[in-house]
Design a protein around this motif. Structure first.
Motif, short mmCIF file in Angstrom:
data_model
loop_
_atom_site.label_atom_id
_atom_site.label_comp_id
_atom_site.label_asym_id
_atom_site.label_seq_id
_atom_site.Cartn_x
_atom_site.Cartn_y
_atom_site.Cartn_z
N LEU A 342 68.19 37.82 68.48
CA LEU A 342 68.15 38.76 66.62
C LEU A 342 70.11 38.07 66.21
O LEU A 342 69.85 37.72 65.57
N ALA A 343 71.00 38.56 67.38
CA ALA A 343 71.91 38.31 66.89
C ALA A 343 72.54 37.19 67.53
O ALA A 343 74.12 36.71 67.42
N GLY A 344 71.87 36.03 67.65
CA GLY A 344 72.46 34.83 67.99
C GLY A 344 73.21 34.79 69.37
O GLY A 344 74.43 33.75 68.95
N CYS A 345 72.55 35.58 70.25
CA CYS A 345 73.18 35.09 71.74
C CYS A 345 72.73 35.06 72.40
O CYS A 345 71.82 34.86 72.09
N ASP A 346 73.26 34.34 73.66
CA ASP A 346 71.88 34.28 75.01
C ASP A 346 71.99 34.90 75.62
O ASP A 346 73.92 35.06 76.34
N LEU A 347 71.43 34.79 76.36
CA LEU A 347 71.40 36.25 77.70
C LEU A 347 71.97 35.40 79.09
O LEU A 347 71.81 33.40 78.42
N PRO A 348 73.10 35.81 80.33
CA PRO A 348 73.16 34.86 81.19
C PRO A 348 71.65 33.55 82.12
O PRO A 348 70.59 34.89 81.84
N GLU A 349 72.43 32.91 82.26
CA GLU A 349 71.17 32.01 82.76
C GLU A 349 70.70 32.48 83.90
O GLU A 349 69.15 32.83 83.66
N ALA A 350 71.26 33.97 84.99
CA ALA A 350 70.22 34.56 85.31
C ALA A 350 69.20 35.48 85.13
O ALA A 350 68.34 36.02 85.37
N ALA A 351 69.30 36.20 83.91
CA ALA A 351 68.19 36.55 82.93
C ALA A 351 67.15 35.97 83.33
O ALA A 351 66.41 34.54 82.64
N GLY A 352 65.76 36.97 83.42
CA GLY A 352 64.60 35.96 83.79
C GLY A 352 63.56 36.44 82.69
O GLY A 352 62.51 36.04 83.00
N GLY A 353 64.17 36.75 81.35
CA GLY A 353 63.32 36.63 80.18
C GLY A 353 63.58 35.48 79.08
O GLY A 353 63.82 34.86 79.69
N ARG A 354 62.09 34.89 78.88
CA ARG A 354 62.85 34.18 77.29
C ARG A 354 62.01 34.78 76.15
O ARG A 354 61.86 35.84 75.76
N SER A 355 63.08 34.31 74.95
CA SER A 355 62.93 35.16 73.78
C SER A 355 61.56 35.11 73.04
O SER A 355 61.19 33.07 73.51
N LEU A 356 60.83 35.33 72.16
CA LEU A 356 59.87 35.57 71.83
C LEU A 356 60.53 35.52 70.50
O LEU A 356 59.19 35.80 69.16
N MET A 357 61.24 34.39 69.93
CA MET A 357 61.57 34.18 68.89
C MET A 357 60.86 33.29 67.85
O MET A 357 61.04 33.01 67.22
N HIS A 358 60.86 32.33 69.07
CA HIS A 358 59.01 32.09 68.14
C HIS A 358 58.14 32.30 68.55
O HIS A 358 57.16 31.82 67.03
N VAL A 359 57.30 33.33 68.54
CA VAL A 359 56.56 34.09 68.30
C VAL A 359 56.27 34.63 66.97
O VAL A 359 55.90 35.14 65.94
N LEU A 360 58.18 34.97 66.84
CA LEU A 360 58.21 35.35 65.35
C LEU A 360 58.36 34.78 63.82
O LEU A 360 58.08 34.52 63.32
N ARG A 361 58.29 33.50 64.70
CA ARG A 361 57.93 31.74 63.26
C ARG A 361 56.56 31.89 63.08
O ARG A 361 56.41 30.62 62.53
N GLY A 362 56.23 32.58 64.02
CA GLY A 362 54.29 32.31 64.02
C GLY A 362 53.45 31.23 65.24
O GLY A 362 52.37 30.89 64.29
N GLU A 363 54.76 30.93 66.38
CA GLU A 363 54.06 29.98 66.66
C GLU A 363 52.96 31.25 68.51
O GLU A 363 53.46 32.19 67.99
N PRO A 364 52.20 30.33 68.68
CA PRO A 364 51.73 30.78 69.88
C PRO A 364 52.74 31.66 71.13
O PRO A 364 53.58 31.41 71.34
N LEU A 365 51.73 32.30 71.40
CA LEU A 365 52.97 32.95 72.22
C LEU A 365 53.29 32.41 73.84
O LEU A 365 54.38 32.44 74.15
N GLY A 366 52.80 32.21 74.91
CA GLY A 366 52.64 30.60 75.60
C GLY A 366 52.62 31.82 76.05
O GLY A 366 52.49 33.78 76.89
#
Length: 445
Positions: A342-366
């Motif tokens: 949301l702030a235009g940043c990317d967490l370090p590659e070691a982070a285990g999560g995926r952004s949910l921005m695609h859901v905010l665009r109306g796409e399936p959660l996955g």
């Protein structure tokens, strides 16, 4: 820079997902949180680490428990870097109010409040305010009573909401919103002590729900089933002596504190909407872990049972766009990645999560990274898939619990010694190994 999103990030401790009124689980209305959810996305998330501190660190860093190391009961004097430091690097003015000690060194301004575990904490602005108002002695005694008896025999005080720890945090956060800069993007991180702190609510919020209607579902704990699945937050004798009216009062106290936070969210939204930059300010509300309110006879949070794991996730844009996410698995490490995005940043590659921005665009959660959710504390690790939840002993590799969430959503039957376990445990071990290998393959993992 002036047109980047502002962020109001509200975190709390021990707020279970079904405590929001739209879940229709408890006879409590939470109009402000429901209004916020109707402006954006509402999800239930599986906590990355249900132990104290670990869940909050996962929310702040996007790292799983074994990556950041806080898998046991830990002291509160910890610090960690995560998306808050990235916001600073991106030019945000970052302020914090409440239990923000882990990130305070990187904040431009902070109103620091210590956790209720610390009775004589130095530098806690809330305790300093109670000394000035003359309520410190009573509040210190209440906390000592909490240390002895938890929520079972609370010391009830005649407190105004602003004299309660979360009421104080709400008022300080409201004041902070009003003075956030207009000429640069800002992020305000508010960390409430939360409804899971085992304190009774202030007088105005006492018995928001009549305890007599909260006795439904009472049961005593069957420790033969639970010894391997949970670490007790309180002495076993207190749980064995539990009675319906006692549990109902604990539930009523918890829901009163939920209502206090709901009202606070309304005040924070009002302060935000009064600003000229409201049309670019996003709000995120979530919690580090849930809380057990008599579920399986337990009270507390050190368990992999669903009420201790599932927390609400609300992501609201300035414009009213109600999003309906498809069913799927979400973890609090995903929430961390989404805040960074949301702030235009990317967490370090070691982070285990995926952004949910695609859901905010109306796409399936996955599906999440690794196609499963992980949670961990002490010597236990949990894997949750689309159908099963399995818990293993980290030291021995033995399966401690197996639940079919499709056919047994209340987790009443442990299948670990059944034919079902013979058929699925090997495949679940493989999925856990794949998830852990993926985590180790990440840089810094």
């Amino acid at each position: 820079m002036a047109y980047r999103r502002n962020l109001l990030i509200v975190l709390t401790h021990g707020f279970r997902s079904d405590a929001i009124g739209d879940a229709q689980t408890w006879p409590l209305s939470t109009p402000n949180l429901e209004k916020l959810a109707n402006r954006g996305l509402r999800l239930a998330a599986t906590s990355a680490c249900p132990a104290d501190c670990g869940g909050l660190v996962s929310l702040l860093t996007g790292l799983h428990a074994r990556q950041h190391g806080y898998v046991h009961q830990t002291p509160t004097n910890i610090t960690c870097e995560g998306w808050p430091t990235q916001l600073v690097e991106q030019g945000y003015h970052v302020a914090g109010v409440g239990c923000v000690a882990p990130i305070e060194p990187w904040l431009h301004e902070a109103v620091h409040v210590e956790d209720v575990e610390r009775i004589d904490a130095v530098g806690c602005s809330y305790l300093d305010s109670t000394r000035k108002s003359g309520t410190y002695a009573a509040i210190a005694q209440q906390r000592k009573q909490r240390q002895r008896y938890g929520p079972f025999e609370p010391d009830r005080l005649l407190l105004e909401p602003q004299d309660d720890i979360d009421g104080y945090i709400a008022r300080a956060a409201e004041d902070t919103i009003k003075r956030m800069p207009q000429d640069r993007p800002w992020a305000l991180i508010v960390v409430f002590n939360g409804p899971g702190n085992d304190l009774p609510p202030p007088t105005l919020y006492d018995q928001m729900v009549d305890p007599r209607v909260l006795e439904i579902g009472f049961k005593l704990a069957d420790f033969r089933e639970l010894n391997d699945m949970a670490e007790l937050d309180y002495p076993r004798i207190l749980l064995q002596r539990m009675e319906p009216h006692k549990l109902a009062r604990i539930r009523s106290d918890y829901l009163g504190r939920v209502s206090l936070i709901d009202y606070a969210m309304g005040r924070l939204q009002e302060a935000m909407w009064a600003r000229g930059d409201r049309d670019r300010t996003w709000t995120v509300f979530t919690s580090d872990r849930g809380h057990l309110l008599g579920d399986h006879g337990l009270v507390g949070h050190r368990s992999f049972l669903t009420p201790a794991l599932e927390v609400p996730v609300v992501i609201a844009s300035p414009t009213a766009v109600k999003l309906h996410a498809s069913p799927g698995l979400v973890s609090t490490v995903d929430v961390a990645a989404t805040i960074a995005s949301l702030a235009g940043c990317d967490l370090p590659e070691a982070a285990g999560g995926r952004s949910l921005m695609h859901v905010l665009r109306g796409e399936p959660l996955g599906m999440p990274r690794g196609n499963a959710c992980l949670s961990e504390f002490g010597r236990r690790i949990m894997l949750e898939t689309e159908q099963y939840k399995v818990v293993f002993d980290v030291d021995t590799g033995a399966a401690l619990g197996l639940y079919d969430l499709l056919h047994d959503p209340d987790e009443e039957r442990n299948l670990v010694h059944t034919v079902t376990a013979c058929n699925v445990l090997d495949s679940l071990r493989v999925r856990l190994s794949q998830a852990l290998l993926l985590m180790r393959a990440m840089p810094g993992g």
